[in-house]
Design a protein around this motif. Structure first.
Motif, short mmCIF file in Angstrom:
data_model
loop_
_atom_site.label_atom_id
_atom_site.label_comp_id
_atom_site.label_asym_id
_atom_site.label_seq_id
_atom_site.Cartn_x
_atom_site.Cartn_y
_atom_site.Cartn_z
N PHE A 124 29.23 -31.08 99.70
CA PHE A 124 30.26 -31.66 100.55
C PHE A 124 31.54 -30.85 100.47
O PHE A 124 31.83 -30.19 99.47
N ALA A 125 32.30 -30.93 101.55
CA ALA A 125 33.66 -30.37 101.60
C ALA A 125 33.64 -28.91 101.15
O ALA A 125 32.83 -28.12 101.63
N ARG A 126 34.51 -28.56 100.22
CA ARG A 126 34.64 -27.16 99.82
C ARG A 126 33.33 -26.61 99.25
O ARG A 126 33.01 -25.45 99.43
N SER A 127 32.59 -27.45 98.55
CA SER A 127 31.34 -26.96 97.96
C SER A 127 30.33 -26.59 99.06
O SER A 127 29.54 -25.66 98.89
N ALA A 128 30.35 -27.28 100.18
CA ALA A 128 29.46 -26.94 101.29
C ALA A 128 29.88 -25.61 101.92
O ALA A 128 29.04 -24.81 102.32
N GLU A 129 31.18 -25.38 101.98
CA GLU A 129 31.67 -24.10 102.51
C GLU A 129 31.27 -22.95 101.59
O GLU A 129 30.82 -21.90 102.05
N LEU A 130 31.40 -23.15 100.30
CA LEU A 130 31.07 -22.08 99.35
C LEU A 130 29.57 -21.83 99.28
O LEU A 130 29.13 -20.68 99.19
N ALA A 131 28.78 -22.89 99.31
CA ALA A 131 27.33 -22.72 99.22
C ALA A 131 26.75 -22.28 100.56
O ALA A 131 25.66 -21.70 100.61
N GLY A 132 27.45 -22.58 101.66
CA GLY A 132 26.98 -22.20 102.98
C GLY A 132 25.93 -23.15 103.54
O GLY A 132 25.26 -22.85 104.52
N LEU A 133 25.78 -24.30 102.93
CA LEU A 133 24.82 -25.28 103.45
C LEU A 133 25.20 -26.66 102.96
O LEU A 133 26.05 -26.81 102.07
N ARG A 134 24.53 -27.68 103.55
CA ARG A 134 24.88 -29.06 103.21
C ARG A 134 23.81 -29.75 102.38
O ARG A 134 24.07 -30.74 101.71
N CYS A 135 22.59 -29.23 102.43
CA CYS A 135 21.49 -29.95 101.81
C CYS A 135 20.35 -28.98 101.53
O CYS A 135 20.04 -28.14 102.39
N GLU A 136 19.74 -29.10 100.37
CA GLU A 136 18.53 -28.31 100.10
C GLU A 136 17.74 -28.98 98.99
O GLU A 136 18.24 -29.84 98.28
N THR A 137 16.50 -28.53 98.83
CA THR A 137 15.66 -29.01 97.76
C THR A 137 15.61 -27.94 96.67
O THR A 137 15.40 -26.77 96.97
N LEU A 138 15.86 -28.34 95.44
CA LEU A 138 15.78 -27.39 94.33
C LEU A 138 14.81 -27.92 93.28
O LEU A 138 14.71 -29.14 93.08
N SER A 139 14.16 -27.01 92.62
CA SER A 139 13.30 -27.38 91.51
C SER A 139 14.09 -27.22 90.23
O SER A 139 14.59 -26.13 89.94
N VAL A 192 21.83 -20.28 92.01
CA VAL A 192 21.40 -20.18 93.41
C VAL A 192 22.58 -19.86 94.32
O VAL A 192 22.43 -19.13 95.30
N HIS A 193 23.75 -20.40 94.01
CA HIS A 193 24.96 -20.22 94.84
C HIS A 193 26.12 -19.80 93.94
O HIS A 193 26.98 -20.62 93.59
N PRO A 194 26.20 -18.51 93.58
CA PRO A 194 27.23 -18.06 92.63
C PRO A 194 28.67 -18.34 93.09
O PRO A 194 29.56 -18.50 92.26
N ARG A 195 28.90 -18.41 94.40
CA ARG A 195 30.26 -18.66 94.88
C ARG A 195 30.80 -20.02 94.46
O ARG A 195 32.00 -20.26 94.51
N LEU A 196 29.91 -20.92 94.06
CA LEU A 196 30.35 -22.24 93.61
C LEU A 196 31.10 -22.19 92.28
O LEU A 196 31.81 -23.13 91.93
N ALA A 197 30.95 -21.09 91.56
CA ALA A 197 31.56 -21.02 90.22
C ALA A 197 33.05 -21.31 90.23
O ALA A 197 33.59 -21.88 89.28
N VAL A 198 33.73 -20.93 91.32
CA VAL A 198 35.20 -21.08 91.35
C VAL A 198 35.65 -22.54 91.32
O VAL A 198 36.81 -22.80 91.00
N ILE A 199 34.78 -23.47 91.66
CA ILE A 199 35.22 -24.87 91.70
C ILE A 199 34.69 -25.68 90.52
O ILE A 199 34.83 -26.90 90.47
#
Lengths: 155, 114
Positions: free
Chosen positions: B38-53, B70-77
């Motif tokens: 959601f919000a900034r995390s969706a912008e950084l990850a580039g998606l809104r929903c996914e399935t992860l194992s 999976v989404h290294p850009r999330l590290a900043v938050i």
């Protein structure tokens, strides 16, 4: 003439359409209540000297509804005389001066509904997964409520 | 674009466990969870929903680290987010999570409703 029992009800809605103060007030009006208290959150046109073009809201909808219903349950524990509670929150684009949130509470006497409305908006800001993006002329900003305990507030 | 509209997180059902015993005394299972951004995390990850194992038993901090792989850009938050696991808030830390297949895990940046 038999009146309906007027069982206390919670009305929680997240919607993209313009909110209506009339609609929300009418949801909580009750023949047993002498007071309806309202809070309307509206979009301001400025923040720290920057011109705000509009706001955009998004939500974790299912959890937001659950959290708002929890707030309603807490209201009824704290103010047992409260009759009906309505919380409508807008999602998507909200233009300047339009309402992002309307909260209405009815009670037999005014003190309880006034206090309950304040509690609702304060607790909503602390616990409901809804996010607001402020759009300025050249940039935007994800806002963080000061009530949010996990925000890294620099203010 | 429709990116403001909330897409209801859909739990992935029926994927079951993938179990691979690593040691005789202890089996480490992974399961598929729905991750919502959601919000900034969706912008950084580039998606809104996914399935992860992810491992079935994992601390909330370890779960964050799996997602950041999976989404290294999330590290900043990292210092500003918490999780919602099955719609209950969980801080990033030592809390042990027991995840079931199809559980919803949401990244929750600082909220700003109202």
């Amino acid at each position: 003439m038999e009146e309906s029992e007027d069982v206390p009800k919670d009305f929680v809605k997240l919607k993209c359409e313009k909110l209506s103060v009339d609609e929300v007030s009418e949801l909580v009006v009750s023949p047993y209540c002498g007071a309806v208290s309202l809070f309307i959150g509206t979009t301001r046109n400025n923040f720290e000297g920057k011109k705000v073009i509009h706001l955009e809201y998004e939500a974790y909808t299912s959890m937001a509804e659950t959290e708002i219903k929890k707030i309603c349950r807490n209201v009824r524990q704290k103010w047992p005389s409260v009759k009906h509670i309505a919380v409508h929150h807008r999602l998507g684009v909200v233009p300047i001066t339009e309402a992002s949130v309307i909260i209405a509470v009815s009670s037999p006497h005014r003190a309880e509904s006034l206090e309950a409305v304040m509690y609702c908006i304060n607790t909503l800001k602390a616990s409901v997964p809804i996010w607001k993006k402020e759009i300025y002329e050249d940039e935007y900003s994800w806002k963080e409520n000061k009530e949010c305990f996990w925000a890294n507030s620099e203010k | 674009a429709d990116r403001h509209r909330e897409k209801p997180g859909k739990a992935v059902l029926g994927s079951g466990f993938v179990g691979r015993p690593r040691a005789p005394e202890r089996c480490l299972f992974r399961g598929q969870v729905s991750v919502l951004y959601f919000a900034r995390s969706a912008e950084l990850a580039g998606l809104r929903c996914e399935t992860l194992s992810v491992p079935r038993e994992i601390t909330s901090l370890q779960l964050w680290e799996e997602i950041v792989k999976v989404h290294p850009r999330l590290a900043v938050i990292r210092d500003q987010v918490i999780f919602a696991v099955r719609q209950e808030y969980v801080l990033l830390g030592d809390q042990l999570l027991v995840l079931q297949p199809g559980d919803e895990v949401a990244i929750i940046p600082p909220i700003s409703g109202g």
